[in-house]
Design a protein around this motif. Sequence first.
Motif, PDB file in Angstrom:
ATOM      1  N   PRO A   1       0.826  -1.212   0.000  1.00 16.27           N
ATOM      2  CA  PRO A   1       0.000   0.000   0.000  1.00 16.27           C
ATOM      3  C   PRO A   1       0.861   1.263   0.000  1.00 16.27           C
ATOM      4  N   SER A   2       0.394   2.232  -0.716  1.00 12.94           N
ATOM      5  CA  SER A   2       1.024   3.548  -0.677  1.00 12.94           C
ATOM      6  C   SER A   2      -0.021   4.575  -1.066  1.00 12.94           C
ATOM      7  N   ALA A   3       0.222   5.787  -0.724  1.00  8.70           N
ATOM      8  CA  ALA A   3      -0.768   6.831  -0.967  1.00  8.70           C
ATOM      9  C   ALA A   3      -1.011   7.058  -2.446  1.00  8.70           C
ATOM     10  N   SER A   4      -0.050   6.722  -3.297  1.00 13.17           N
ATOM     11  CA  SER A   4      -0.166   7.017  -4.714  1.00 13.17           C
ATOM     12  C   SER A   4      -0.821   5.894  -5.515  1.00 13.17           C
ATOM     13  N   GLU A   5      -1.007   4.712  -4.914  1.00 12.47           N
ATOM     14  CA  GLU A   5      -1.530   3.572  -5.649  1.00 12.47           C
ATOM     15  C   GLU A   5      -3.049   3.502  -5.543  1.00 12.47           C
ATOM     16  N   PRO A   6      -3.707   2.982  -6.624  1.00 12.03           N
ATOM     17  CA  PRO A   6      -5.143   2.765  -6.521  1.00 12.03           C
ATOM     18  C   PRO A   6      -5.448   1.714  -5.459  1.00 12.03           C
ATOM     19  N   ARG A   7      -6.607   1.824  -4.841  1.00 14.36           N
ATOM     20  CA  ARG A   7      -6.950   0.897  -3.775  1.00 14.36           C
ATOM     21  C   ARG A   7      -8.360   0.374  -3.997  1.00 14.36           C
ATOM     22  N   VAL A   8      -8.659  -0.771  -3.400  1.00 13.39           N
ATOM     23  CA  VAL A   8      -9.989  -1.355  -3.530  1.00 13.39           C
ATOM     24  C   VAL A   8     -10.463  -1.829  -2.159  1.00 13.39           C
ATOM     25  N   ARG A   9     -11.701  -1.535  -1.857  1.00  9.18           N
ATOM     26  CA  ARG A   9     -12.304  -1.973  -0.600  1.00  9.18           C
ATOM     27  C   ARG A   9     -13.325  -3.055  -0.924  1.00  9.18           C
ATOM     28  N   VAL A  10     -13.331  -4.126  -0.156  1.00  4.47           N
ATOM     29  CA  VAL A  10     -14.211  -5.265  -0.407  1.00  4.47           C
ATOM     30  C   VAL A  10     -15.232  -5.388   0.720  1.00  4.47           C
ATOM     31  N   ARG A  11     -16.490  -5.551   0.348  1.00  2.00           N
ATOM     32  CA  ARG A  11     -17.516  -5.841   1.351  1.00  2.00           C
ATOM     33  C   ARG A  11     -18.535  -6.783   0.733  1.00  2.00           C
ATOM     34  N   SER A  12     -19.357  -7.384   1.560  1.00  2.00           N
ATOM     35  CA  SER A  12     -20.364  -8.311   1.070  1.00  2.00           C
ATOM     36  C   SER A  12     -21.738  -7.889   1.553  1.00  2.00           C
ATOM     37  N   ALA A  13     -22.757  -8.313   0.818  1.00  2.00           N
ATOM     38  CA  ALA A  13     -24.137  -7.966   1.154  1.00  2.00           C
ATOM     39  C   ALA A  13     -25.004  -9.213   1.013  1.00  2.00           C
ATOM     40  N   ARG A  14     -25.695  -9.585   2.075  1.00  2.00           N
ATOM     41  CA  ARG A  14     -26.552 -10.767   2.044  1.00  2.00           C
ATOM     42  C   ARG A  14     -27.921 -10.369   1.504  1.00  2.00           C
ATOM     43  N   MET A  15     -28.053 -10.379   0.230  1.00  2.00           N
ATOM     44  CA  MET A  15     -29.313 -10.078  -0.437  1.00  2.00           C
ATOM     45  C   MET A  15     -29.225 -10.553  -1.881  1.00  2.00           C
ATOM     46  N   LYS A  16     -30.346 -10.591  -2.550  1.00  2.00           N
ATOM     47  CA  LYS A  16     -30.355 -10.960  -3.958  1.00  2.00           C
ATOM     48  C   LYS A  16     -29.942  -9.762  -4.801  1.00  2.00           C
ATOM     49  N   GLY A  17     -29.503 -10.055  -6.011  1.00  2.00           N
ATOM     50  CA  GLY A  17     -28.970  -8.988  -6.859  1.00  2.00           C
ATOM     51  C   GLY A  17     -29.951  -7.873  -7.115  1.00  2.00           C
ATOM     52  N   HIS A  18     -31.216  -8.211  -7.373  1.00  2.00           N
ATOM     53  CA  HIS A  18     -32.196  -7.156  -7.658  1.00  2.00           C
ATOM     54  C   HIS A  18     -32.521  -6.346  -6.401  1.00  2.00           C
ATOM     55  N   GLU A  19     -32.423  -6.983  -5.233  1.00  4.64           N
ATOM     56  CA  GLU A  19     -32.633  -6.234  -3.987  1.00  4.64           C
ATOM     57  C   GLU A  19     -31.521  -5.208  -3.800  1.00  4.64           C
ATOM     58  N   TRP A  20     -30.285  -5.645  -4.061  1.00  2.00           N
ATOM     59  CA  TRP A  20     -29.169  -4.712  -3.941  1.00  2.00           C
ATOM     60  C   TRP A  20     -29.298  -3.579  -4.957  1.00  2.00           C
ATOM     61  N   ALA A  21     -29.698  -3.925  -6.186  1.00  2.91           N
ATOM     62  CA  ALA A  21     -29.814  -2.905  -7.234  1.00  2.91           C
ATOM     63  C   ALA A  21     -30.830  -1.840  -6.855  1.00  2.91           C
TER      64      ALA A  21
END
Length: 220
Positions: free
Chosen positions: A27-47
């Motif tokens: 990790p460094s301040a200049s690099e792109p970063r990605v945050r991962v999370r999960s959601a317990r729901m169906k795709g259309h519910e999330w949409a």
Amino acid sequence: SWELVLVGPEMEEASSGAELAVAGAAPSASEPRVRVRSARMKGHEWAREAAAPPDFAVCFNSGIGTMALPLVRHWLETAGALLGLDVPVLFTCFGAKERQGETLMLRHLFRAKVLVDFLENPLRPHPEDDPSRHVRKPGLSAAIDQIEQDSEVRLCNAVVWWARGTEHSAEELKEVVEVKGLQVLRELAQDFAQRGAYKGWLEALTSGGRELGTLALENF
């Protein structure tokens, strides 16, 4: 920065709690970063609940191409919701047979607009890789194989393609999700049964193991 959201009814509600460096770099301040999370729901519910549409969505091995009523009926609303967002959607499937099913369901019925046509996934596993939990189908009775022979090895993400939006209006899309999609799936299941598959399913229910019995109940 990016946020990767893993959505599904069996997911655990969780967040990575920290940003992860892309490609495993330090990790460094200049690099792109990605945050991962999960959601317990169906795709259309999330949409429906998402504060903003995603940059793109991915349907990993949804099974839509199997055209099996018990499986695909749960995806009809999600497919409609994702296409209705008018964002790029990546679909993946196991092989040529499911590719034909996705052509029928997504391209013809849902009238999905194709961004990138079917491609052989360059990152797909090979048979000698023996990936976990992806194997040939369980042995079925001769009654079923006579009607629908299938020797494909089930290797994840073998085929990929991209779509964005639909040619349907909002009302037409709703009708596909609520009426036409189920009608097509039921007609396919009835046709399969009438051609003699019911004999195999009954045999699987009465004499097969748990795996075959489950498969029989889900497809007839």
